[in-house]
Scaffold this motif. Structure first.
Motif, PDB file in Angstrom:
ATOM      1  N   GLU B  82       0.893  -0.894  -0.430  1.00 27.97           N
ATOM      2  CA  GLU B  82       0.195  -0.155   0.039  1.00 27.97           C
ATOM      3  C   GLU B  82       1.027   0.795   0.127  1.00 27.97           C
ATOM      4  O   GLU B  82       0.702   1.905  -0.945  1.00 27.97           O
ATOM      5  N   ASP B 125       0.879   2.085   6.794  1.00 26.48           N
ATOM      6  CA  ASP B 125       0.525   2.381   6.111  1.00 26.48           C
ATOM      7  C   ASP B 125       0.395   3.545   5.275  1.00 26.48           C
ATOM      8  O   ASP B 125       0.033   4.647   6.295  1.00 26.48           O
ATOM      9  N   HIS B 127      -3.230   3.959   5.727  1.00 25.57           N
ATOM     10  CA  HIS B 127      -4.400   4.583   6.297  1.00 25.57           C
ATOM     11  C   HIS B 127      -3.356   4.653   7.645  1.00 25.57           C
ATOM     12  O   HIS B 127      -4.664   4.829   8.943  1.00 25.57           O
ATOM     13  N   ASP B 129      -2.476   2.981   9.422  1.00 26.69           N
ATOM     14  CA  ASP B 129      -1.895   1.951  10.246  1.00 26.69           C
ATOM     15  C   ASP B 129      -0.466   1.155  10.655  1.00 26.69           C
ATOM     16  O   ASP B 129       0.443   1.382   9.741  1.00 26.69           O
ATOM     17  N   HIS B 163     -11.899   1.705   6.422  1.00 30.26           N
ATOM     18  CA  HIS B 163     -11.147   1.479   5.056  1.00 30.26           C
ATOM     19  C   HIS B 163     -11.989   2.277   3.881  1.00 30.26           C
ATOM     20  O   HIS B 163     -11.153   1.987   3.012  1.00 30.26           O
TER      21      HIS B 163
HETATM   22 MN    MN Z   1      -3.739   0.059   5.032  1.00 28.02          MN
END
Ligand code: MN
Ligand code: MN
Ligand code: MN
Ligand code: MN
Lengths: 217, 217
Positions: B82, B125, B127, B129, B163
């Motif tokens: 990602e 990542d 997002h 995370d 997400h």
């Molecule tokens: Mn992610």
DNA sequence: ATAAAAATTTAGACTCGTCTAAAAATTTTT
DNA sequence: AAAAATTTTTAGACGAGTCTAAATTTTTAT
């Protein structure tokens, strides 16, 4: 959508068709895909139903336009990923093929398009193979085998016919990389091995087996 | 070796276990993997045989150490890919997940290792995370939901709980990107919506639904 | 403590891609 | 032009992963 397996069959049919005249046989496909003729027969029936190949029982097989379009898409993805692995991640040309065999099946038009741009629209993969256009055209290249070059000629290494890690590692070891200049000094009349000078420096002997798998010009 | 499907089950069990107490249920797995409970039951038997989960019929399921190790490996690959897709290829954080779902299954230790190095060993990542370590440790992060922040506090957006592309696109539209500063000005007593000031500039209203899915520092 | 409801597992079937063994078609040899 | 050899296809089976329907177990409600 098409499965990994279908994509692999189409790609294999494309490659076999490119290197022989006429239709591709069931047995040659079985050998290439490391399966049995019976399995190939089954799959050919399915691909024919989906109009991806022309197929007459017992008479071999040929890609339809749609089948060739798909095959070239897969080959394009494979080669672009190989460029990425070699150029950006630093893998050797003997390592990239196996990973590209998996990456070529990642389904996203956008991904290959963006990857292509990221790599600067490369024309050739790490083995010197041309990358099909987004529209699905395979660029024509006319290279000669080193084994065909006459004494006194100087040529440049442009690609390889054999892609096995062993062969590529052998080339690495002897310094016969893509792009290097090769002057043919002598050809042995007995075993057809070639004496060459690399980049106007060291001289070395190349077996006919190797010379037949080196594309130059 | 493990199949794509097995990897996906392990990953899903990990995620479900992380967000509840106790064992993971068959039904929750069926919902998450978009299959039926009967199919999940079958797979759980197989995973238990392979010692990847602790499984007592009718009593739910829990990862073994080996199972968790594998799950974290898959999650690590997913999140590293990602980062690549967002940072290098320029995809939006709303686009990367789907492709990473496929890329996470590419089998090569070397590939993820080289990709990690190429990206400069990212810790998070797109997002927010955290990326599990190569050894298989999930970094602990303690973030708060924006919905828990008290009036007057200024926090920074660190991640998202939801997400879905729709949610992420909504955040893009309102300018709530990762890393932006958020000052909580007021909380509506009726619907718990929050009035916030972004980066000391514009003020906007955030529904409780959104605030509950925004992780802040 | 039963009965009803919900969750889970089992039974049996299907698709995909593969296999082996046997049958059929094609090609080569005599 | 037959016979023999080779190639290809068909028949029947299997594993992985899925499904629906039925049986079983657990949980909840009365
Ligand atoms: Mn992610
Ligand atoms: Mn390759
Ligand atoms: Mn290549
Ligand atoms: Mn994701």
């Amino acid at each position: 959508m098409h499965s990994f397996t279908e994509e692999n069959y189409l790609k294999t049919i494309y490659y076999l068709a490119a290197r022989q005249e006429g239709e591709v046989t069931t047995n040659s496909l079985a050998e290439m895909t490391a399966t049995k003729a019976a399995s190939v027969s089954d799959m050919l029936r399915k691909l024919a139903e989906k109009q991806l190949i022309h197929y007459r029982k017992y008479q071999g097989v040929r890609l339809t336009e749609e089948g060739e379009r798909l095959a070239l898409k897969v080959i394009r993805r494979h080669r672009i990923w190989e460029v990425f692995l070699a150029e950006k991640l630093g893998f050797g040309w003997d390592e990239v093929h196996e990973m590209a065999e998996e990456l070529e099946h990642i389904r996203s038009e956008d991904l290959v398009q963006k990857l292509d741009a990221f790599l600067g629209y490369p024309q050739f993969d790490p083995h010197g193979d041309p990358i099909p256009s987004p529209a699905g055209q395979m660029p024509t290249v006319e290279y000669t085998k080193l084994s065909e070059v006459t004494i006194g000629e100087e040529v440049q290494v442009m690609g390889v016919l054999e892609h096995s890690p062993e062969f590529l590692q052998h080339l690495d070891k002897t310094g016969l990389n893509l792009g290097c200049r090769v002057l043919v000094q002598d050809v042995n009349a007995f075993d057809k091995s070639v004496s060459v000078q690399i980049n106007h420096e060291k001289t070395l002997f190349v077996s006919n087996e190797v010379a037949r798998n080196l594309l130059v010009n």
